[in-house]
Each structure stands twice: as C-alpha cells, then as structure tokens.
Design an enzyme around this catalytic site. Structure first.
Site, PDB file in Angstrom:
ATOM      1  N   GLU A   1     100.016  16.047  32.634  1.00 42.51           N
ATOM      2  CA  GLU A   1      99.276  17.155  32.074  1.00 42.51           C
ATOM      3  C   GLU A   1      98.035  17.423  32.912  1.00 42.51           C
ATOM      4  OE1 GLU A   1      98.804  15.889  28.042  1.00 42.51           O
ATOM      5  OE2 GLU A   1     100.808  16.586  27.601  1.00 42.51           O
TER       6      GLU A   1
ATOM      7  N   CYS B   1      90.986  19.561  35.139  1.00 42.06           N
ATOM      8  CA  CYS B   1      91.077  18.116  34.904  1.00 42.06           C
ATOM      9  C   CYS B   1      92.461  17.652  35.369  1.00 42.06           C
ATOM     10  CB  CYS B   1      90.846  17.821  33.422  1.00 42.06           C
ATOM     11  SG  CYS B   1      90.944  16.068  33.046  1.00 42.06           S
TER      12      CYS B   1
ATOM     13  N   CYS C   1      99.457   5.615  31.811  1.00 45.20           N
ATOM     14  CA  CYS C   1      98.336   4.773  32.252  1.00 45.20           C
ATOM     15  C   CYS C   1      98.552   3.355  31.744  1.00 45.20           C
ATOM     16  CB  CYS C   1      97.017   5.329  31.722  1.00 45.20           C
ATOM     17  SG  CYS C   1      95.580   4.440  32.388  1.00 45.20           S
TER      18      CYS C   1
ATOM     19  N   CYS D   1      93.021   1.682  27.050  1.00 48.44           N
ATOM     20  CA  CYS D   1      91.806   1.924  26.268  1.00 48.44           C
ATOM     21  C   CYS D   1      92.238   2.294  24.842  1.00 48.44           C
ATOM     22  CB  CYS D   1      90.995   3.064  26.877  1.00 48.44           C
ATOM     23  SG  CYS D   1      90.541   2.726  28.584  1.00 48.44           S
TER      24      CYS D   1
ATOM     25  N   CYS E   1      92.426   6.052  23.407  1.00 45.02           N
ATOM     26  CA  CYS E   1      93.012   7.068  24.287  1.00 45.02           C
ATOM     27  C   CYS E   1      94.500   7.223  24.023  1.00 45.02           C
ATOM     28  CB  CYS E   1      92.764   6.672  25.738  1.00 45.02           C
ATOM     29  SG  CYS E   1      93.639   7.718  26.913  1.00 45.02           S
TER      30      CYS E   1
ATOM     31  N   GLY F   1      95.888   8.619  33.608  1.00 38.54           N
ATOM     32  CA  GLY F   1      95.923   7.603  34.657  1.00 38.54           C
ATOM     33  C   GLY F   1      94.555   7.130  35.098  1.00 38.54           C
ATOM     34  N   GLU F   2      94.549   6.027  35.812  1.00 38.32           N
ATOM     35  CA  GLU F   2      93.338   5.445  36.395  1.00 38.32           C
ATOM     36  C   GLU F   2      93.422   5.688  37.909  1.00 38.32           C
ATOM     37  OE1 GLU F   2      90.565   4.257  37.902  1.00 38.32           O
ATOM     38  OE2 GLU F   2      90.132   3.320  35.971  1.00 38.32           O
TER      39      GLU F   2
ATOM     40  N   SER G   1      86.672   9.679  37.691  1.00 45.13           N
ATOM     41  CA  SER G   1      86.224   8.759  36.658  1.00 45.13           C
ATOM     42  C   SER G   1      87.083   7.501  36.690  1.00 45.13           C
ATOM     43  CB  SER G   1      86.364   9.446  35.292  1.00 45.13           C
ATOM     44  OG  SER G   1      86.020   8.532  34.274  1.00 45.13           O
TER      45      SER G   1
ATOM     46  N   SER H   1      83.697   5.260  33.008  1.00 45.48           N
ATOM     47  CA  SER H   1      83.976   5.375  31.583  1.00 45.48           C
ATOM     48  C   SER H   1      83.472   4.089  30.930  1.00 45.48           C
ATOM     49  CB  SER H   1      85.499   5.534  31.455  1.00 45.48           C
ATOM     50  OG  SER H   1      85.863   5.820  30.168  1.00 45.48           O
ATOM     51  N   LEU H   2      82.279   4.136  30.357  1.00 41.83           N
ATOM     52  CA  LEU H   2      81.596   2.907  29.904  1.00 41.83           C
ATOM     53  C   LEU H   2      81.991   2.568  28.455  1.00 41.83           C
ATOM     54  CD1 LEU H   2      79.478   0.728  30.583  1.00 41.83           C
ATOM     55  CD2 LEU H   2      77.729   2.262  29.651  1.00 41.83           C
ATOM     56  N   ASN H   3      81.642   3.434  27.547  1.00 40.68           N
ATOM     57  CA  ASN H   3      82.123   3.373  26.146  1.00 40.68           C
ATOM     58  C   ASN H   3      81.671   2.189  25.299  1.00 40.68           C
ATOM     59  OD1 ASN H   3      83.619   5.692  26.800  1.00 40.68           O
ATOM     60  ND2 ASN H   3      85.184   4.395  27.692  1.00 40.68           N
TER      61      ASN H   3
ATOM     62  N   ASN I   1      87.654  12.435  20.300  1.00 43.30           N
ATOM     63  CA  ASN I   1      88.616  13.477  19.974  1.00 43.30           C
ATOM     64  C   ASN I   1      89.771  12.808  19.247  1.00 43.30           C
ATOM     65  OD1 ASN I   1      87.358  15.792  21.249  1.00 43.30           O
ATOM     66  ND2 ASN I   1      87.701  14.682  23.161  1.00 43.30           N
TER      67      ASN I   1
ATOM     68  N   CYS J   1      89.469  15.228  26.031  1.00 45.97           N
ATOM     69  CA  CYS J   1      89.406  13.884  26.594  1.00 45.97           C
ATOM     70  C   CYS J   1      90.170  12.889  25.741  1.00 45.97           C
ATOM     71  CB  CYS J   1      87.960  13.408  26.628  1.00 45.97           C
ATOM     72  SG  CYS J   1      87.098  14.001  28.023  1.00 45.97           S
TER      73      CYS J   1
HETATM   74  S1  SF4 Z   1      90.890   6.486  29.034  1.00 44.45           S
HETATM   75 FE1  SF4 Z   1      91.677   6.772  31.126  1.00 44.45          FE
HETATM   76  S2  SF4 Z   1      91.881   4.670  31.918  1.00 44.45           S
HETATM   77 FE2  SF4 Z   1      91.715   4.475  29.671  1.00 44.45          FE
HETATM   78  S3  SF4 Z   1      93.868   4.477  28.957  1.00 44.45           S
HETATM   79 FE3  SF4 Z   1      93.136   6.610  28.880  1.00 44.45          FE
HETATM   80  S4  SF4 Z   1      93.813   7.490  30.842  1.00 44.45           S
HETATM   81 FE4  SF4 Z   1      93.870   5.241  31.065  1.00 44.45          FE
END
Ligand code: SF4
Length: 372
Positions: free
Chosen positions: A96, A130, A137, A141, A144, A188-189, A218, A241-243, A317, A360
C-alpha cells in the site's frame, strides 16, 4: 528457441542500463534515453520510448525486457483527500502506498492547516507520498496493523520507486513544479531492506528528480543501519519511531527493543552526523493509559535532551485486532505541552485517511471498503 526470461528495467541504475545497451551493441546515450524514459517520463510500455529506434525496442522486448511499473489493484479515496493505493507486482504480491495532498507527513509533521480540497480538481499545493519498503513487516510493533501481516518479502529498488511513479502518474504530479515530499513510513522497516531502499533513494534523486531534503525515512531503531545511513553521501532525513519513554515500556510495545535497546538507539543518534539545520524526528504514537502520562513525557524529555530533534505526536489510529485505545485530545495536548516547555519542538500529526485505513499503522491490505 527457449522463452525469454522476463526482466524489469525499473530499478536499474544508469550504469546497469549502460551494460544492457552495450550488450545490444547500442551507444551509451541510449542508456540515458532509457533512464530518462523510465524515471522522468514515467512511461509504462517500451513502445512509448520514442527516442529509441524501433528495432532496439523490439529486440529489448524479444529478450524479455519490460518496464515493470506496479499494477493498481485498488484505489480508496478518503473524505480528507487522502488516497490509499493497493499496488501489485509481477509475482502477485502487493503493498500500500498513500497519497496525502496538503499532507502533514513525517517530513512536515507540523499539523499545519489543510483544507478538505476535492482531490480530483487538483487544488492541492503540496503533497506527501507514504511509501512501503517491504511486503508486510517482521518488526511486530503492537499498535500496528501491518505487523499482523508478518513479513512476506523485501521489495526491490524498482518496486519501491515504482510505487512513487505509479502515484505521480495517477495524480499527474510534477516533481519540479509541485511541492512533493516522500516519507518511507508505509509497510515494512526500510532499514531491514537497506540496500534496496538506498538504491531506490539514489534513483529517486538521480532519475526522478527528488531532492534528498524532501525525503524522510523512519526506522524502528535498527542501530547498525543508523550508523551506515549516517555515512551515506546522499540520504533522506532520519525519523525514529520511539513510542515509549523507557526500556521496559518500549520492550512491551516494540519487542525489537530487546535486540537494540533504547540506550543503544539513543547513543547511535547522538553520533549521527546531522547536516546544517537538519533535525532528527521522533515519532511517538500515544496509546491511552500506556505511554501517554505526564511522567512519560518527562522521561522523553530526559531521553532526548541535547539532541537536535523534534517530536511528532500521533494519537493512535484505531484498527481491528489492535488492543490499544486512542487517548483523549486533552491528554495529547498535555503531553505536547511538557515537551514544548522543555524546549523540544513537538507537533500533533493530524490523522489522514483514517476512514479508508490509510493512516499511520493502519496499512494492512484492508479491502472490505467501497472501491471508488
Ligand atoms: S510500525 Fe513500522 S516497523 Fe513497526 S510493525 Fe508497523 S510497519 Fe513494521
């Protein structure tokens, strides 16, 4: 004669294209014409490469070469103008890619005002795309939706660039005329697909014409790649991406912290060679009752003290199968106030395209929506 192997030209550098033109006994300037047709003109088919002689195009086709732009399988338009594209590749895998007109993508991230312009009338004056770097991924996280897909495979450089070209074509956007930003924050990372990601960046700069200052990548904190990235002569800006504000909390919501601790992550950022006037960006997804306390905000202040950085705050979100809740707006504002009072620029990211699962952390091939 055996069937020619299918090879996609998209993703090849000028040097790789020159090797092909050499092989076909064509002069080097033909490689430049191919390069220009692929990345500047965004042509879809070899037939469109009008500067090339017909017999060369024919021989390329017979040898199995094609352009290789992804196919648009779905296009979901949000009431805020955001468009979520489902783009499919030759092997049927898809990712996407999100178009945000007047966007507040990670690059800007300042929550600046935006109207609800009707996309099709092309009233946007700037936009952010984006981009995804992997199919699914592996990072897991907990907030996500992409994580729920697991990792299917890495994208090639051509597939990363192809997403952008497909969206630019659809939106009739002009890289030189329009104010466009790219954020590598989709599925993805990127730093777990580092070589292909960086090859795509070089093609975007040299071929498509994007300034590196208009791109932001990111990472969830792949520490060894942060050092490699800092040494790149051409690179986007860096967002992390700290969080979470401490080790235990981050390990809970981002298990990758077990491998690369917050301490190692912040140390790698203290060594990161920022350019003139460049800032790091920290993304912080606020989860109700988990990481959104005043105490967490104060810990963030201590953690990143002394770094030239800004913080983008994103109220979660929501999505199916995500076990967290979105904090109240007052909580988000209180968190922001603590950061800004400590001298850390902190911005609220407006959610974009939540109604079409384009915001996001929501990219998960959600197709049970009306296709527009
Ligand atoms: S936030 Fe980014 S790195 Fe974390 S699972 Fe989702 S896509 Fe992967």
């Amino acid at each position: 004669m055996s069937k020619p192997q299918q090879s996609e030209l998209l993703g090849l550098s000028l040097q790789q294209l020159t090797e092909i033109t050499d092989r076909f006994g064509e002069p080097p300037y033909r490689a430049r014409q191919l390069f220009d047709g692929l990345y500047r003109q965004r042509w879809l088919e070899l037939e469109q490469f009008s500067p090339l002689p017909g017999d060369f195009r024919q021989r390329l086709r017979e040898a199995g070469f094609s352009v290789g732009l992804p196919r648009t399988e779905g296009r979901f338009v949000s009431k805020d103008g955001t468009v979520r594209y489902l783009l499919a590749f030759a092997d049927g895998q898809s990712v996407e890619t999100v178009w945000m007109p007047e966007g507040d993508g990670g690059e800007a991230g300042d929550g600046s005002a935006s109207g609800d312009e009707e996309l099709e009338s092309k009233t946007w004056s700037r936009a952010t795309i984006c981009v995804s770097s992997q199919v699914g991924c592996a990072v897991d996280c907990k907030f996500c939706m992409t994580a729920l897909l697991g990792l299917a495979r890495n994208l090639t450089a051509g597939e990363i660039v192809g997403q952008i070209l497909a969206v630019l074509r659809d939106q009739q956007a002009d890289v030189e005329r329009d104010r466009l930003n790219l954020v590598f924050m989709g599925q993805g990372e990127p730093f777990l697909n580092y070589d292909n990601f960086m090859a795509a960046v070089r093609l975007l700069v040299e071929g498509v014409g994007f300034a590196e200052s208009r791109m932001t990548v990111s990472t969830s904190g792949i520490v060894p790649r942060i050092a490699d990235f800092g040494a790149e002569p051409v690179r986007p800006k860096l967002a992390v991406s700290l969080n979470a504000s401490n080790e235990a909390l981050r390990t809970q919501i981002m298990p990758i912290t077990k491998k690369w601790t917050i301490e190692k992550l912040i140390a790698s950022l203290r060594n990161f060679p920022l350019r003139n006037r460049e800032r790091l960006t920290f993304e912080y997804v606020l989860l109700h009752g988990v990481n959104d306390d005043d105490a967490h905000a104060r810990e963030v202040v201590e953690l990143i003290r002394g770094l030239r950085a800004k913080v983008n705050l994103i109220a979660l979100n929501p999505g199916p199968d995500i076990l967290f809740a979105t904090p109240e707006p007052e909580r988000v504002l209180a968190f922001q106030r603590i950061l800004t009072a400590a001298g850390i620029p902190a911005f609220l990211r407006r959610p974009r395209g939540r109604d079409i699962y384009a915001a996001c952390g929501q990219l998960k091939h959600t197709t049970e929506l009306v296709r527009l």
